[in-house]
Write a protein that holds these residues in place. Structure first.
Motif, short mmCIF file in Angstrom:
data_model
loop_
_atom_site.label_atom_id
_atom_site.label_comp_id
_atom_site.label_asym_id
_atom_site.label_seq_id
_atom_site.Cartn_x
_atom_site.Cartn_y
_atom_site.Cartn_z
N ILE A 23 5.50 -11.86 8.35
CA ILE A 23 5.70 -10.92 9.46
C ILE A 23 6.37 -9.65 8.96
O ILE A 23 5.98 -8.53 9.31
CB ILE A 23 6.52 -11.59 10.58
CG1 ILE A 23 5.70 -12.72 11.23
CG2 ILE A 23 6.94 -10.56 11.63
CD1 ILE A 23 6.50 -13.58 12.18
N VAL A 24 7.41 -9.81 8.13
CA VAL A 24 8.08 -8.64 7.55
C VAL A 24 7.09 -7.81 6.74
O VAL A 24 7.06 -6.58 6.82
CB VAL A 24 9.27 -9.08 6.67
CG1 VAL A 24 9.82 -7.90 5.88
CG2 VAL A 24 10.36 -9.70 7.53
N ARG A 25 6.26 -8.49 5.97
CA ARG A 25 5.27 -7.79 5.16
C ARG A 25 4.29 -7.00 6.02
O ARG A 25 3.95 -5.85 5.72
CB ARG A 25 4.52 -8.82 4.29
CG ARG A 25 3.42 -8.24 3.44
CD ARG A 25 2.77 -9.32 2.58
NE ARG A 25 1.57 -8.79 1.95
CZ ARG A 25 0.38 -8.81 2.52
NH1 ARG A 25 0.22 -9.31 3.72
NH2 ARG A 25 -0.67 -8.30 1.90
N LEU A 26 3.81 -7.60 7.11
CA LEU A 26 2.87 -6.91 7.99
C LEU A 26 3.51 -5.70 8.66
O LEU A 26 2.89 -4.65 8.78
CB LEU A 26 2.35 -7.90 9.05
CG LEU A 26 1.41 -8.99 8.55
CD1 LEU A 26 1.11 -9.98 9.66
CD2 LEU A 26 0.12 -8.39 8.01
N VAL A 27 4.78 -5.85 9.09
CA VAL A 27 5.48 -4.74 9.73
C VAL A 27 5.65 -3.59 8.74
O VAL A 27 5.40 -2.42 9.06
CB VAL A 27 6.84 -5.21 10.27
CG1 VAL A 27 7.67 -4.02 10.72
CG2 VAL A 27 6.64 -6.18 11.43
N ARG B 262 2.31 -1.81 8.21
CA ARG B 262 1.94 -0.94 9.33
C ARG B 262 2.79 0.33 9.35
O ARG B 262 2.27 1.42 9.62
CB ARG B 262 2.09 -1.70 10.65
CG ARG B 262 1.02 -2.78 10.86
CD ARG B 262 1.21 -3.49 12.18
NE ARG B 262 0.20 -4.52 12.38
CZ ARG B 262 -1.00 -4.31 12.90
NH1 ARG B 262 -1.34 -3.09 13.28
NH2 ARG B 262 -1.86 -5.30 13.05
N LEU B 263 4.08 0.19 9.09
CA LEU B 263 4.95 1.36 9.05
C LEU B 263 4.53 2.32 7.94
O LEU B 263 4.53 3.54 8.12
CB LEU B 263 6.41 0.94 8.87
CG LEU B 263 7.07 0.24 10.06
CD1 LEU B 263 8.45 -0.26 9.68
CD2 LEU B 263 7.16 1.21 11.25
N TYR B 264 4.14 1.76 6.80
CA TYR B 264 3.72 2.60 5.68
C TYR B 264 2.44 3.35 6.04
O TYR B 264 2.33 4.56 5.80
CB TYR B 264 3.49 1.73 4.44
CG TYR B 264 2.91 2.49 3.28
CD1 TYR B 264 3.70 3.34 2.50
CD2 TYR B 264 1.55 2.38 2.96
CE1 TYR B 264 3.16 4.04 1.44
CE2 TYR B 264 1.01 3.07 1.91
CZ TYR B 264 1.81 3.91 1.14
OH TYR B 264 1.27 4.60 0.11
N ARG B 265 1.47 2.65 6.63
CA ARG B 265 0.21 3.32 7.02
C ARG B 265 0.46 4.38 8.06
O ARG B 265 -0.18 5.44 8.07
CB ARG B 265 -0.79 2.28 7.53
CG ARG B 265 -1.40 1.42 6.43
CD ARG B 265 -2.68 0.78 6.88
NE ARG B 265 -2.50 -0.09 8.02
CZ ARG B 265 -2.25 -1.39 7.94
NH1 ARG B 265 -2.19 -1.97 6.73
NH2 ARG B 265 -2.10 -2.13 9.00
#
Length: 481
Positions: free
Chosen positions: A468-472, A475-478
């Motif tokens: 979940i941390v990785r996905l967040v 998304r923030l980076y994109r």
């Protein structure tokens, strides 16, 4: 032998895929069936290994530095109809998140297998190119890795464990190894793979396509200036490829432009245009799939720059020489086996950019030297790297692999397999490949199987917060980009 299954990360893009596809075509012309399985198949290819397995187990293994231990689909490869129909399996690049090396003992206990090493990843704890590091040698066995950022990247230093695990699984795998270069052959003979049979087979190219052409006509076809000095660089990703010395090419061509006002640089294979090279004398050419167009590009050049930092037996150098274009580059890896210094090109020690530039200046100033080296390169490369020789050498290896018995190296003990790998997919194949005989063996197998399945389930559960941390973060980076 009627059926050979080929396995690689991708079907196109990069030298490993090009070599594999060339070999598939040659074997198909000899009447063999040559199916292909890849980690990221293109449209129309089978998707058996397509899905990269993400989720909690992926994130937990990544966090622990256990490279590709989360992959489970490769364990079931033995059930695929392509594998079942194959007389022999030819493996190429196995890293990049689609193949778990712990599948090797299970698969090679059932089918003869040839593995072509296109880089050093099979020899090391994690990296595809060790550069100046020698910690992968058996005297050390990795650990205390100085470059975890090297591809494939690790988030934690588990290189000692990964190296030791490779030693165990290789000891229970029946493989015939192939290296394209003598350089990698010598490294392999000193590595944890030293006990496996090994053959050196240089890469081959189609000399009916890669051959000298009229330079004037080649430039006319490509709409390139006839009176310019054309210097090229060619790599998958162009100058952005970190292994091919792109920053050295930038430094070299900027210096050469000051020396030769009429110089034009072709950045071949580009995916992103570098900001340091945006000018009207720079031509950025996307990755070229069409071999005939690529051969025309080589033939149009006066000189190919190839200051690679890590390489095995690069097709770029072979193709350039076959087209009559001399090479100025670094004497890295297997490059000196292709480019004979002073005969069909000029090589400098790796990282010696000033000497590289001096060599390029010499060649660009002396048209007779370029012509002589180009002719010598074309004649020599056509003799050494033609496809008939390439195919015959592989046919001999295939026949030798088929003659070797599978049983002596089979029988991987379940206790040697990491608990996080011993999930249901692995256990099912292990039972079919190495079934326990006595009641005591069955009981021990069941205990280890249950503990492994529990460990894999727990790792999957514990890994979900990390996922979940990785996905967040992704998304923030994109969003920022």
């Amino acid at each position: 032998m009627q059926n050979i299954l080929y396995v690689n990360t991708v079907s196109a893009g990069g030298g490993a895929a090009a070599v594999m596809q060339q070999l598939r075509r040659l074997m198909a012309r000899r009447g063999l069936h040559t199916p292909l399985l890849t980690g990221r198949p293109a449209t129309g290819e089978d998707g058996a290994l397509r899905r990269q397995e993400y989720g909690g187990l992926f994130s937990w293994c990544r966090w622990r530095g256990l490279l590709d231990y989360h992959v489970r689909k490769s364990h079931a490869l033995a059930e695929h109809p392509f594998f079942q129909a194959a007389d022999l399996v030819h493996l190429h690049n196995l890293h990049a998140g689609y193949f778990n090396l712990w599948s090797l003992p299970l698969l090679t206990a059932r089918k003869p297998a040839v593995w072509t090493l296109h880089d050093m990843q099979a020899l090391t704890g994690h990296c595809a190119a060790s550069l100046e590091c020698e910690r992968w040698l058996p005297q050390t066995g990795c650990g205390d890795c100085p470059r975890l950022d090297l591809y494939p990247r690790l988030w934690r230093d588990a290189t000692r464990r990964l190296w030791q695990d490779k030693r165990i699984l290789y000891a229970h795998s029946s493989l015939h190894l192939v290296t394209p270069s003598v350089w990698l052959q010598r490294l392999t003979e000193k590595s944890l793979l030293q006990d496996l049979p090994l053959t050196c087979i240089p890469n081959g190219v189609d000399t009916a396509i890669y051959r000298p052409q009229d330079k004037t006509e080649a430039r006319r076809q490509l709409s390139l200036p006839q009176d310019a000095l054309l210097v090229g660089g060619c790599a998958d990703g162009g100058l952005a490829n970190p292994w091919k010395g792109g920053h050295y090419v930038v430094q070299a061509v900027q210096t050469l432009k000051k020396e030769f006002a009429g110089l034009v640089f072709l950045n071949i294979g580009v995916k992103t245009i570098p900001t340091a090279l945006q000018a009207d004398w720079i031509r950025h050419i996307p990755y070229v799939q069409d071999e005939r167009k690529l051969a025309t590009l080589y033939a149009a050049l006066d000189l190919l720059l190839y200051p690679t930092l890590a390489d095995n037996h690069p097709l770029v150098c072979i193709e350039s020489l076959c087209c009559g274009t001399p090479v100025a580059g670094f004497a890295t890896g297997g490059v000196p086996e292709i480019v004979r210094h002073g005969q069909d090109g000029l090589l400098a020690p790796t990282h010696a950019v000033e000497e590289l530039i001096q060599n390029a200046v010499r060649l660009l100033r002396d048209a007779d030297m370029r012509r002589r080296m180009g002719q010598e390169g074309a004649d020599g490369a056509a003799r050494r790297y033609h496809l008939d020789l390439f195919a015959r050498r592989y046919e001999n290896v295939y026949e030798e692999a088929l003659r070797r018995p599978l049983s002596p190296r089979a029988g991987l003990p379940l206790r040697a397999v990491p608990a996080v790998v011993r999930g249901p997919a692995f256990l099912r194949q292990h039972w079919r490949t190495c079934p326990p005989v006595t009641a005591g063996e069955r009981l021990a197998w069941l205990a280890r199987g249950l503990s492994g399945s529990f460990c894999q389930a727990a790792a999957s559960l514990l890994g979900w917060p990390l996922q979940i941390v990785r996905l967040v973060r992704s998304r923030l980076y994109r969003h920022r980009v």
